[in-house]
Each structure stands twice: as structure tokens, then as C-alpha cells.
Design an enzyme around this catalytic site. Structure first.
Site, PDB file in Angstrom:
ATOM      1  N   SER A  21       0.829  -1.203   0.000  1.00  0.00           N
ATOM      2  CA  SER A  21       0.000   0.000   0.000  1.00  0.00           C
ATOM      3  C   SER A  21       0.860   1.248   0.000  1.00  0.00           C
ATOM      4  CB  SER A  21      -0.912   0.048   1.224  1.00  0.00           C
ATOM      5  OG  SER A  21      -1.612   1.285   1.234  1.00  0.00           O
ATOM      6  N   LYS A  66      -4.320  -6.731   3.431  1.00  0.00           N
ATOM      7  CA  LYS A  66      -4.307  -5.587   2.505  1.00  0.00           C
ATOM      8  C   LYS A  66      -5.730  -5.239   2.074  1.00  0.00           C
ATOM      9  CE  LYS A  66      -2.833  -2.442  -0.451  1.00  0.00           C
ATOM     10  NZ  LYS A  66      -3.585  -2.350  -1.629  1.00  0.00           N
ATOM     11  N   HIS A  83      -7.320  -3.440   4.869  1.00  0.00           N
ATOM     12  CA  HIS A  83      -6.721  -2.093   4.856  1.00  0.00           C
ATOM     13  C   HIS A  83      -7.477  -1.202   3.872  1.00  0.00           C
ATOM     14  CE1 HIS A  83      -4.225   0.813   2.703  1.00  0.00           C
ATOM     15  NE2 HIS A  83      -3.544   1.008   3.813  1.00  0.00           N
ATOM     16  N   ASN A  84      -7.700  -1.698   2.684  1.00  0.00           N
ATOM     17  CA  ASN A  84      -8.405  -0.899   1.683  1.00  0.00           C
ATOM     18  C   ASN A  84      -9.845  -0.614   2.096  1.00  0.00           C
ATOM     19  OD1 ASN A  84      -6.011  -1.368   0.285  1.00  0.00           O
ATOM     20  ND2 ASN A  84      -7.028  -1.521  -1.692  1.00  0.00           N
ATOM     21  N   GLU A  98      -9.742   2.081   4.492  1.00  0.00           N
ATOM     22  CA  GLU A  98      -9.455   3.299   3.709  1.00  0.00           C
ATOM     23  C   GLU A  98     -10.760   3.887   3.135  1.00  0.00           C
ATOM     24  OE1 GLU A  98      -6.231   2.714   0.799  1.00  0.00           O
ATOM     25  OE2 GLU A  98      -7.521   3.672  -0.683  1.00  0.00           O
TER      26      GLU A  98
HETATM   27  P1  NBP Z   1      -1.578  -2.042 -14.011  1.00  0.00           P
HETATM   28  O1  NBP Z   1      -2.502  -2.673 -13.034  1.00  0.00           O
HETATM   29  O2  NBP Z   1      -2.102  -0.976 -14.871  1.00  0.00           O
HETATM   30  O3  NBP Z   1      -0.957  -3.207 -14.938  1.00  0.00           O
HETATM   31  C1  NBP Z   1      -0.112  -2.895 -16.012  1.00  0.00           C
HETATM   32  C2  NBP Z   1       0.998  -3.921 -16.101  1.00  0.00           C
HETATM   33  O4  NBP Z   1       0.469  -5.236 -16.289  1.00  0.00           O
HETATM   34  C3  NBP Z   1       1.897  -3.654 -17.294  1.00  0.00           C
HETATM   35  O5  NBP Z   1       3.223  -3.939 -16.884  1.00  0.00           O
HETATM   36  C4  NBP Z   1       1.399  -4.672 -18.304  1.00  0.00           C
HETATM   37  O6  NBP Z   1       2.363  -5.018 -19.266  1.00  0.00           O
HETATM   38  C5  NBP Z   1       1.111  -5.820 -17.432  1.00  0.00           C
HETATM   39  N1  NBP Z   1       0.298  -6.876 -18.041  1.00  0.00           N
HETATM   40  C6  NBP Z   1      -1.014  -6.878 -18.391  1.00  0.00           C
HETATM   41 BR1  NBP Z   1      -2.131  -5.464 -18.245  1.00  0.00          BR
HETATM   42  N2  NBP Z   1      -1.418  -8.034 -18.907  1.00  0.00           N
HETATM   43  C7  NBP Z   1      -0.339  -8.826 -18.892  1.00  0.00           C
HETATM   44  C8  NBP Z   1      -0.111 -10.171 -19.299  1.00  0.00           C
HETATM   45  N3  NBP Z   1      -1.095 -10.920 -19.784  1.00  0.00           N
HETATM   46  N4  NBP Z   1       1.140 -10.670 -19.163  1.00  0.00           N
HETATM   47  C9  NBP Z   1       2.129  -9.914 -18.676  1.00  0.00           C
HETATM   48  N5  NBP Z   1       1.972  -8.645 -18.254  1.00  0.00           N
HETATM   49  C10 NBP Z   1       0.753  -8.098 -18.351  1.00  0.00           C
HETATM   50  O7  NBP Z   1      -0.264  -1.508 -13.254  1.00  0.00           O
HETATM   51  P2  NBP Z   1      -0.097  -0.718 -11.879  1.00  0.00           P
HETATM   52  O8  NBP Z   1      -1.094   0.375 -11.735  1.00  0.00           O
HETATM   53  O9  NBP Z   1       1.352  -0.401 -11.803  1.00  0.00           O
HETATM   54  O10 NBP Z   1      -0.449  -1.805 -10.758  1.00  0.00           O
HETATM   55  C11 NBP Z   1       0.220  -3.047 -10.663  1.00  0.00           C
HETATM   56  C12 NBP Z   1      -0.411  -3.865  -9.558  1.00  0.00           C
HETATM   57  O11 NBP Z   1      -0.273  -3.166  -8.323  1.00  0.00           O
HETATM   58  C13 NBP Z   1      -1.915  -4.099  -9.723  1.00  0.00           C
HETATM   59  O12 NBP Z   1      -2.254  -5.382  -9.276  1.00  0.00           O
HETATM   60  C14 NBP Z   1      -2.545  -3.065  -8.820  1.00  0.00           C
HETATM   61  O13 NBP Z   1      -3.819  -3.447  -8.373  1.00  0.00           O
HETATM   62  C15 NBP Z   1      -1.540  -3.019  -7.701  1.00  0.00           C
HETATM   63  N6  NBP Z   1      -1.517  -1.767  -6.935  1.00  0.00           N
HETATM   64  C16 NBP Z   1      -1.626  -0.555  -7.547  1.00  0.00           C
HETATM   65  C17 NBP Z   1      -1.586   0.602  -6.800  1.00  0.00           C
HETATM   66  C18 NBP Z   1      -1.667   1.930  -7.470  1.00  0.00           C
HETATM   67  O14 NBP Z   1      -1.697   2.947  -6.750  1.00  0.00           O
HETATM   68  N7  NBP Z   1      -1.715   2.010  -8.783  1.00  0.00           N
HETATM   69  C19 NBP Z   1      -1.405   0.531  -5.434  1.00  0.00           C
HETATM   70  C20 NBP Z   1      -1.259  -0.695  -4.838  1.00  0.00           C
HETATM   71  C21 NBP Z   1      -1.320  -1.836  -5.605  1.00  0.00           C
HETATM   72  P3  NBP Z   1       2.459  -4.201 -20.675  1.00  0.00           P
HETATM   73  O15 NBP Z   1       3.292  -3.000 -20.356  1.00  0.00           O
HETATM   74  O16 NBP Z   1       3.134  -5.137 -21.568  1.00  0.00           O
HETATM   75  O17 NBP Z   1       1.073  -3.865 -21.071  1.00  0.00           O
END
Ligand code: NBP
Length: 480
Positions: free
Chosen positions: A128, A182, A185-186, A189
Site C-alpha cells: 500500500s 491488505k 486495509h483498503n 481506507e
Molecule cells: P496495471 O494494473 O495498470 O498493470 C499494467 C501492467 O500489467 C503492465 O506492466 C502490463 O504489461 C502488465 N500486463 C497486463 Br495489463 N497483462 C499482462 C499479461 N497478460 N502478461 C504480462 N503482463 C501483463 O499496473 P499498476 O497500476 O502499476 O499496478 C500493478 C499492480 O499493483 C496491480 O495489481 C494493482 O492493483 C496493484 N496496486 C496498484 C496501486 C496503485 O496505486 N496504482 C497501489 C497498490 C497496488 P504491458 O506494459 O506489456 O502492457
């Protein structure tokens, strides 16, 4: 040199996490499905530390020291399974695969079991803190085996946020425990955000204050017991003025709250476990109501109260709202921790609630000063049945309850919705009520469905012959 840790999935979270590892001195292997994100990371931030980029998954795995430690940061659900499948083929027994995405804990339990059969440690890891947390130090909630934590833990602890010199990372429990915590936690939140929104609405519509004035109130609150990240950013958002119109930013944003599903999971899981998380549930429903476009559009003719709120003493009112917010917030946390206890019992996890509160003090979205008090409460009494019973919190609520009641009653009379303030107070009163009307419900259930009931004065299970002579029979074979 071989890399200490690998990150695959280099969207915003993954690339920031990778930069965090590298800047803390870990040789960091990086990989992404589309290579352009990998090269972009190296081009822009290669100077943060030592990175080992790979285009193929095979090269990525080969670039890591054994036992390998790989964090998956891709979209939750299908993409995570796809990446696990691909990597599992390339890993060796003893390697550690970490899912840092927002996975549903039940998926994590399933994935851990499948990985274990191949001798691979699978660690479902809640992270988080959003983008900034990932880069500068998140709160980290790893599940998985103790054995995996022994070698992975020190690395995660080093990149986590620190409060009073302590890392905001601890081993939560086996398999899905980290993602479960987690998730809760959400959920908390959601409740915290809705409570703040209700407080804002009361100050604005109850006391007629402008967003900029309310921003000052929140900034002031942030210097006291309510000191927290969410209160702090609320003051910032309320201060913001729209450049185009010159209006307060909050007045130009469409009032429909989005959500990505973790709050819903928290409530669904609580319903399955039978735990009343009313604050979290009402906050999810409040977002739902805000987005109920059709119903809201048609509601213009629904009558409201004849009189608006006339707040006479603004300072006293602001203090009432602050105390109501504090009390309601304690209820939301108490309920969230109850869900954690119930989840631990159901899924056979040993979760230290005090340690959970401790790692939520920094890095994460709900970080707050009062989490220290929660840690202390559970340290004093690890068996505490409800957070509300800890002397510190009982005292807060006892000092705040008159304010809490005034705010909820006033809001109801003047037609300002306060679903979490009000439901938290109802929960509190329900908890302290010696005889609940549930006895009547038992009577109704027995009447229409012969569902039986227990008596207050003797052991056994009873049924009244409602459609017969209304005499009582004992149902469980004991002699009456
Ligand atoms: P995203 O959730 O937007 O995912 C994008 C990533 O997933 C890219 O690297 C993409 O690769 C890859 N991907 C996908 Br879509 N399909 C795929 C597949 N079939 N095989 C391999 N790679 C694949 O990214 P994020 O916002 O950085 O979040 C990542 C994780 O962290 C998520 O689970 C999210 O819930 C969690 N999270 C996010 C936050 C936040 O604040 N954003 C906070 C806490 C946790 P590509 O570049 O090749 O398309």
C-alpha cells in the site's frame, strides 16, 4: 553480478518499486511484457542504482541469484495468472515468487498451493502507498511461508517505510494472509475517506463554510489526534482552486466516486464470515449511491426537511464534527480488525493485530498517528474482543459521544446524509445494548419457520407450537 531481486511488470507501481530496490543498493533485475517499458525505465532512471534489464522472461530468470526472488507487479486477475504460469516453468524449487498486486486472497491461496506443489514459494504480498509509496517506502503486507519470509523479509523491510526506526513490513501469516490484510486495509481506507467526506459535507452545508475555510479546519485537525495522511491530503484538495473557472476544485469535479473493487471484496468477505463491518459497507454503498446516475437524476422532487441546519456556535459545531469523526473512525477500525480475526480463524492464520497496526503507521494510505494507540491496545491485551474495549479508545468515545449523537441527530433532521457517522453510532449502541430486539426476531423465525430458539433461563433448544395450542416443546432431545 547476479541480481538480488527481480521485478516483472513495469507500469507505475512496478517501476517505482524497482527504483526503490535499486536505490537501496539491491541489484535489481527488471522485465516487462512489452520491452519498451523496460528500456524507458533504464533510460529515465538507470542512474538510481544497479539494474539488470532483460527482454525475455528466460533471460530475466537467468539474471537472478538463487534462490530467486521475483516480484510480479501486473494487473490483478488473469494477467497475474499468465505471468505466474510463464515464470513457474522457468523457476527451480526453492525460488520465491511474490505477487505484489491487489489480488483477491482466495486467488492467492489457490496460487500458493499450486506453486508449493512445484516446490516454489509463493508470497501474496499486499503493498500500500500508491505510486509514491512504491518509490519512497510503502507499507508491505507479505503472506506465504515463514521460510520464504526468512530470506525475503530483510529485503522488503529495507525498502518499506519506517516509523520510529521500525520497518512497515512484517510477515502477516501463511498463504493468503497478506492479501487478506491488505484487502481489509483498503476497506478501512474506504470508511476513512467517506467519514472525511461526511465531515466536509457537514461543515459546508451544516455550518455554511467555504472549501478554503474547511481546508484550514482539516489542517488544524491534522495537528491533533486525527493526524493522518488522508486528513492532510483532504486539506490540500479543499485548498485547490480550479485554474479555468476560479472555483473551488471540489465544485468542478463530478460527484460520482469510482472504485476498483477491494472495498467490495472486504464487505463480501465480511458478509461470508458474518462480521458486521457496517462502516466499510456503508462507505462502499455511499460510493455506489453517488454513481447511481439514473436514480439521482430522478430524485429532484423527493421532499426534504422544512428547515436547514442553523448552527449557532460554529466553533462548537466544528469540534462536535471532529469528535464524531474520531469516534466513527475508531468503530471502522474496530470492525476491520474483527474481520481480520474472523479471517484468521477461518483460514488458519496467526495474525498479530498489534503488528498489523504497527506496519500501517507509515507508507500506506491509512497511515495515522492513532495507529500507535491501536498497537499499544493489542500489546496490552492481545485477546481484546473489540478495539472499543481498550481503555484509551473507550475514553475517546466516552468523551466524544455527546458530540457524535448531536451531529448524527442534527444531520438527520436537516437532511444531510451521514451513512458512516450514523451507522457507526448505531453499531456502537447495538454493541452496548444489554437486551437486543433480536429476541423478537428469534420469535418471528420460530413462528414462520420453526427455526427454534434458546431460553435465557435454561439450557436447550425450544419451539413453540404457534399454529397449535402455543405450548412450548423442547427440540433437542433433552428432557425439559
Ligand atoms: P496495471 O494494473 O495498470 O498493470 C499494467 C501492467 O500489467 C503492465 O506492466 C502490463 O504489461 C502488465 N500486463 C497486463 Br495489463 N497483462 C499482462 C499479461 N497478460 N502478461 C504480462 N503482463 C501483463 O499496473 P499498476 O497500476 O502499476 O499496478 C500493478 C499492480 O499493483 C496491480 O495489481 C494493482 O492493483 C496493484 N496496486 C496498484 C496501486 C496503485 O496505486 N496504482 C497501489 C497498490 C497496488 P504491458 O506494459 O506489456 O502492457
Amino acid at each position: 553480478p547476479k541480481a538480488d531481486i527481480g521485478v516483472t511488470g513495469l507500469a507505475v507501481m512496478g517501476s517505482n518499486l524497482a527504483r526503490n530496490f535499486a536505490s537501496k543498493g539491491f541489484v535489481t533485475a527488471v522485465h516487462n511484457r512489452s520491452y519498451s517499458k523496460t528500456t524507458a525505465l533504464i533510460d529515465e532512471h538507470g542512474g538510481d542504482g544497479q539494474f539488470v534489464p532483460s527482454e525475455s522472461a528466460a533471460d530475466f530468470v537467468a539474471s537472478l541469484a538463487t534462490p530467486r526472488k521475483i516480484i510480479i507487479m501486473v494487473k490483478a486477475g488473469g494477467p497475474t495468472d499468465a505471468v505466474i504460469d510463464e515464470l513457474s516453468e522457468l523457476l527451480e524449487p526453492g525460488d520465491i515468487l511474490i505477487d505484489g498486486g491487489n489480488a483477491l486472497f482466495e486467488d492467492t491461496i489457490r496460487r500458493e498451493k499450486a506453486a508449493r506443489e512445484k516446490g516454489i514459494h509463493f508470497v501474496g504480498c499486499g503493498i500500500s502507498g500508491g505510486e509514491e509509496g512504491a518509490l519512497k517506502g510503502p507499507s508491505i503486507m507479505p503472506g506465504g511461508s515463514k521460510e520464504a519470509y526468512a530470506s525475503l523479509g530483510p529485503i522488503l523491510e529495507k525498502i518499506s517505510a519506517h516509523v520510529d526506526g521500525e520497518p512497515c513490513c512484517t510477515h502477516i501469516g501463511t498463504d493468503g494472509a497478506g492479501h487478506f490484510v491488505k484487502m481489509v486495509h483498503n476497506g478501512i481506507e474506504y470508511a476513512d475517506m467517506q467519514l472525511i467526506a461526511e465531515a466536509y459535507d457537514l461543515l459546508r452545508r451544516g455550518a455554511g463554510m467555504e472549501p478554503a475555510e474547511i481546508a484550514e479546519v482539516f489542517a488544524e485537525w491534522n495537528r491533533g489526534d486525527l493526524d493522518s495522511f488522508l486528513i492532510e491530503i483532504t486539506a490540500e484538495v479543499l485548498k485547490q482552486v480550479d485554474a479555468e473557472t476560479g472555483k473551488p476544485f471540489v465544485d468542478v469535479v463530478v460527484d460520482a466516486a469510482g472504485m476498483k473493487g477491494t472495498g467490495t471484496w472486504t464487505v463480501q468477505t465480511a458478509l461470508t464470515l458474518g462480521i458486521p463491518v457496517t462502516g466499510i459497507a456503508e462507505s462502499v454503498f455511499a460510493r455506489g449511491l453517488s454513481s447511481s446516475t439514473k436514480q439521482r437524476a430522478g430524485a429532484g422532487n423527493l421532499p426534504g426537511p422544512s428547515q436547514p441546519w442553523s448552527v449557532k456556535d460554529r466553533d462548537a459545531f466544528v469540534e462536535d464534527v471532529r469528535l464524531a469523526l474520531y469516534a466513527s473512525k475508531i468503530v471502522a477500525y474496530a470492525q476491520g480488525f474483527d474481520e481480520i480475526v474472523a479471517g484468521a480463524a477461518q483460514y488458519d492464520w496467526e495474525i498479530d493485530r498489534g503488528a498489523v497496526a504497527r506496519i500501517w503507521r507509515g507508507g500506506c494510505i491509512i497511515r495515522a498517528r492513532f495507529l500507535n494507540r491501536i498497537t499499544e491496545a493489542y500489546a496490552d491485551n492481545p485477546e481484546l474482543a473489540s478495539l472499543l474495549f481498550a481503555p484509551f479508545f473507550t475514553d475517546v468515545v466516552s468523551k466524544g459521544q455527546d458530540s457524535w449523537r448531536r451531529v448524527v441527530a442534527g444531520a438527520a433532521q436537516s437532511g444531510i446524509p451521514t451513512p458512516v457517522f450514523a451507522s457507526s453510532l448505531a453499531y456502537y449502541d447495538g454493541l452496548r445494548t444489554e437486551r437486543l430486539p433480536a429476541a423478537l426476531i428469534q420469535g418471528q423465525r420460530d413462528f414462520f419457520g420453526a427455526h427454534t430458539y434458546q431460553r435465557v433461563d435454561k439450557e436447550g433448544t425450544f419451539h413453540t407450537l404457534w399454529s397449535g395450542d402455543r405450548s412450548e416443546i423442547q427440540e433437542d432431545g433433552h428432557t425439559p
